[in-house]
Scaffold this active site. Sequence first.
Site, PDB file in Angstrom:
ATOM      1  N   SER A 219     -25.758  56.775-113.406  1.00  0.00           N
ATOM      2  CA  SER A 219     -26.192  55.482-113.314  1.00  0.00           C
ATOM      3  C   SER A 219     -27.616  55.346-113.740  1.00  0.00           C
ATOM      4  O   SER A 219     -28.379  56.273-113.302  1.00  0.00           O
ATOM      5  CB  SER A 219     -26.015  54.673-111.913  1.00  0.00           C
ATOM      6  OG  SER A 219     -26.552  55.454-110.898  1.00  0.00           O
ATOM      7  N   GLY A 221     -29.727  52.044-113.423  1.00  0.00           N
ATOM      8  CA  GLY A 221     -30.167  50.716-113.124  1.00  0.00           C
ATOM      9  C   GLY A 221     -29.552  49.730-114.308  1.00  0.00           C
ATOM     10  O   GLY A 221     -28.471  49.706-114.487  1.00  0.00           O
ATOM     11  N   GLU A 223     -29.588  49.869-117.433  1.00  0.00           N
ATOM     12  CA  GLU A 223     -29.032  50.369-118.493  1.00  0.00           C
ATOM     13  C   GLU A 223     -27.605  50.658-118.349  1.00  0.00           C
ATOM     14  O   GLU A 223     -26.907  51.134-119.357  1.00  0.00           O
ATOM     15  CB  GLU A 223     -29.856  51.709-118.973  1.00  0.00           C
ATOM     16  CG  GLU A 223     -31.552  51.557-119.324  1.00  0.00           C
ATOM     17  CD  GLU A 223     -31.332  50.674-120.470  1.00  0.00           C
ATOM     18  OE1 GLU A 223     -30.797  50.739-121.495  1.00  0.00           O
ATOM     19  OE2 GLU A 223     -32.180  49.803-120.462  1.00  0.00           O
ATOM     20  N   GLY A 224     -27.329  50.555-117.017  1.00  0.00           N
ATOM     21  CA  GLY A 224     -25.668  50.773-116.798  1.00  0.00           C
ATOM     22  C   GLY A 224     -25.409  52.106-116.551  1.00  0.00           C
ATOM     23  O   GLY A 224     -26.144  53.017-115.967  1.00  0.00           O
ATOM     24  N   GLY A 250     -25.238  51.079-106.062  1.00  0.00           N
ATOM     25  CA  GLY A 250     -24.511  52.573-106.532  1.00  0.00           C
ATOM     26  C   GLY A 250     -23.119  52.709-105.682  1.00  0.00           C
ATOM     27  O   GLY A 250     -22.237  53.308-106.292  1.00  0.00           O
ATOM     28  N   ASP A 251     -23.232  52.095-104.407  1.00  0.00           N
ATOM     29  CA  ASP A 251     -22.113  52.390-103.553  1.00  0.00           C
ATOM     30  C   ASP A 251     -20.915  51.697-104.095  1.00  0.00           C
ATOM     31  O   ASP A 251     -19.900  51.894-104.066  1.00  0.00           O
ATOM     32  CB  ASP A 251     -22.355  52.261-102.026  1.00  0.00           C
ATOM     33  CG  ASP A 251     -23.563  52.825-101.650  1.00  0.00           C
ATOM     34  OD1 ASP A 251     -23.652  54.038-102.233  1.00  0.00           O
ATOM     35  OD2 ASP A 251     -24.441  52.557-100.866  1.00  0.00           O
TER      36      ASP A 251
END
Length: 305
Positions: A219, A221, A223-224, A250-251
């Site tokens: 990941s 941010g 940018e996916g 993220g979770d």
Amino acid sequence: MIVTVTLNPALDITYTIAELKAGTTHRPRVHAQAGGKGVNVSRTLHALGHETVAVLPLGGFDGDAVRAELEAAGVPHHAIPIAGATRRTVTVVEESGQATGFNESGPELSGIEWAEICAAVASLLESAVLDASAVLVLSGKLPRGLAEDVYAELITVAESLGVPTILDAEGAPLLAALAARPAIVKPNAHELLDATGLADPRAAAAELLDRGARAVVSSNGPEGLTALTAEGTWTARPPRIDGGNPTGAGDASVAALAVGLAAGAPWPETLADAAALSAATVLTDRAGVFDAEAYRRFSGEIEPC
């Protein structure tokens, strides 16, 4: 069933204020809830209507508060009592969306307590294996007292039962777990480069594949998410969001990955869902909670490539 393991859970306290100013007194809005990466995954899965149980060691006053909050929220959990005190984390969220965190280190676990955690996970997986969609999720930093290879130990138990594992960890525990062949590892871009010492994210992800991971989802941010597997590479970029709180995003993506893995969904579909759910979580003020309307909208907008 999706079983999550959080070895260093916390009582998460969120202070929401207009602006953080050093040397002054603030009067924040306060919210406290059970936290830790795996707990956030289970909370998200529960909100989505998926069967889940969070396994976590708890002790002391704050451990009791974590247990009480999970019960009040209806999040299924299996707590292992420990002698040490559960830690606290404090996140100060400003109206701009900037978040400042204070994370305590947490208790030290004994060998007996670790054995009890292993036994609890094995028992739950033995029950869950009757469900063809069983998945084990291992998330977060390790508490003091545990060896760097404990995640590998749990992955081996799951693999012996035919249950795939998602690992969201960093550094030595991540590297030590690769030989056990987790189905998915999910470092962020910084953790990916830090773990391998390489400067190129694609080369770093490929190295984790070579070391045993079956898929690497990184990941980065806005940018996916990018998934690298033996079958191919895909990227899903979320819609642009100005501001917001990235805590727990993220979770949320791990929760979506677990759903996709459990269902045997194609990678483009799974990755798009993870990006949408992650972005919908950024729009809320705390981890484990997502904007349901935004999630539905984003799900129709993201086109993985």
